[in-house]
Design an enzyme around this catalytic site. Structure first.
Site, PDB file in Angstrom:
ATOM      1  N   ASP A  73     -26.672  15.495 -41.521  1.00 35.07           N
ATOM      2  CA  ASP A  73     -27.452  14.493 -42.589  1.00 35.07           C
ATOM      3  C   ASP A  73     -28.207  15.449 -43.443  1.00 35.07           C
ATOM      4  O   ASP A  73     -29.140  15.870 -42.937  1.00 35.07           O
ATOM      5  CB  ASP A  73     -27.973  13.173 -42.012  1.00 35.07           C
ATOM      6  CG  ASP A  73     -28.186  12.176 -43.231  1.00 35.07           C
ATOM      7  OD1 ASP A  73     -27.348  12.003 -43.924  1.00 35.07           O
ATOM      8  OD2 ASP A  73     -29.318  11.666 -43.405  1.00 35.07           O
ATOM      9  N   TYR A 164     -26.404  18.330 -55.719  1.00 35.11           N
ATOM     10  CA  TYR A 164     -27.484  18.758 -56.795  1.00 35.11           C
ATOM     11  C   TYR A 164     -27.633  20.162 -56.678  1.00 35.11           C
ATOM     12  O   TYR A 164     -28.335  20.516 -57.547  1.00 35.11           O
ATOM     13  CB  TYR A 164     -28.852  18.211 -56.282  1.00 35.11           C
ATOM     14  CG  TYR A 164     -28.940  16.628 -55.949  1.00 35.11           C
ATOM     15  CD1 TYR A 164     -29.125  15.830 -57.039  1.00 35.11           C
ATOM     16  CD2 TYR A 164     -28.557  16.089 -54.769  1.00 35.11           C
ATOM     17  CE1 TYR A 164     -29.293  14.412 -57.027  1.00 35.11           C
ATOM     18  CE2 TYR A 164     -28.579  14.667 -54.573  1.00 35.11           C
ATOM     19  CZ  TYR A 164     -28.843  13.875 -55.797  1.00 35.11           C
ATOM     20  OH  TYR A 164     -28.878  12.386 -55.719  1.00 35.11           O
ATOM     21  N   ARG A 191     -28.069  24.125 -45.017  1.00 31.50           N
ATOM     22  CA  ARG A 191     -26.929  23.933 -44.041  1.00 31.50           C
ATOM     23  C   ARG A 191     -26.814  25.086 -43.294  1.00 31.50           C
ATOM     24  O   ARG A 191     -26.374  24.918 -42.033  1.00 31.50           O
ATOM     25  CB  ARG A 191     -25.776  23.459 -44.718  1.00 31.50           C
ATOM     26  CG  ARG A 191     -24.721  22.636 -43.879  1.00 31.50           C
ATOM     27  CD  ARG A 191     -23.718  22.159 -44.602  1.00 31.50           C
ATOM     28  NE  ARG A 191     -24.301  20.817 -45.126  1.00 31.50           N
ATOM     29  CZ  ARG A 191     -24.381  20.484 -46.444  1.00 31.50           C
ATOM     30  NH1 ARG A 191     -24.251  21.458 -47.440  1.00 31.50           N
ATOM     31  NH2 ARG A 191     -25.102  19.341 -46.740  1.00 31.50           N
TER      32      ARG A 191
END
Length: 207
Positions: A73, A164, A191
């Site tokens: 997430d 984004y 990430r």
């Protein structure tokens, strides 16, 4: 001996990021969870990224007995917006009832710009955050996280990346996340950082 880790996402951008982060590990295969598209999605109503990542990993691991399943997430936190859009990053335009044509990423980006229209340049500090969880057999094995600091531009730049990325500016590079190469993105992205930490932790418990 090769190892396969299943990822609970069909997002091509996320899968590309995970594959790039795992590229240096020749015996590691990162693949989408089989049949993911036909599995009803769990709710994502936890108050933070780690909670949602754990919920998804545990839930989806029940569909792959004996295997390791990871879920993430991630999202954007903007200081001027008190940390919004946060865990609602993927649904920001919908939450704000923002009426704008285009795909989801485009709507979210335009919604963010609208919210920041009155913010000063010095208040556009932001960060990308990512929480990852690994689970097997319905139990969470471990979690890891990563973050990258940046600023939000007043207009998008670059055609790479997703989400984004065209608005997320990296001052030290003079580029947005949508302008850098995949190699550079893997090295510094939220990430990529979280995934490398997760792989290191998984290697430790596998020893």
């Amino acid at each position: 001996m090769s190892q396969t880790i299943y990822v609970a996402t069909t997002n091509p951008g996320k899968l590309r990021d995970f594959a790039a982060a795992a590229a240096s590990r020749s015996k590691l295969q990162i693949v989408p969870l089989p049949g993911l598209g036909s599995i009803p999605a769990p709710s994502e109503d936890e108050p933070d990224f780690e909670g949602n990542a754990k919920r998804k990993a545990v839930y989806y691991s029940r569909f792959a007995p004996g295997e390791i399943v990871i879920a993430d997430d991630s999202g954007l936190e903007v200081d001027a917006l008190d940390g919004a859009p946060g865990v609602r990053s993927a649904r920001y335009a919908d939450d704000m009832n923002f009426d704008h044509p285009g795909a989801t990423d485009e709507r979210n980006n335009q919604c963010l710009l609208a919210q920041l229209a009155t913010a000063s340049v010095t208040s556009r500090l932001a960060r990308y955050r990512c929480a990852l969880a690994a689970a097997s057999g319905g139990a969470c094995l471990l979690t890891a996280d990563g973050a990258v600091q940046g600023e939000i531009l007043s207009h998008p730049r670059g055609s790479g990346g997703f989400g984004y990325d065209p608005l997320f500016y990296l001052p030290e590079l003079g580029q947005t996340m949508a302008e850098i190469s995949l190699t550079v993105k893997d090295r510094l992205s939220h990430r990529g950082l979280a995934f490398r930490r997760l792989l290191s932790l998984l290697a430790e418990i596998g020893e």
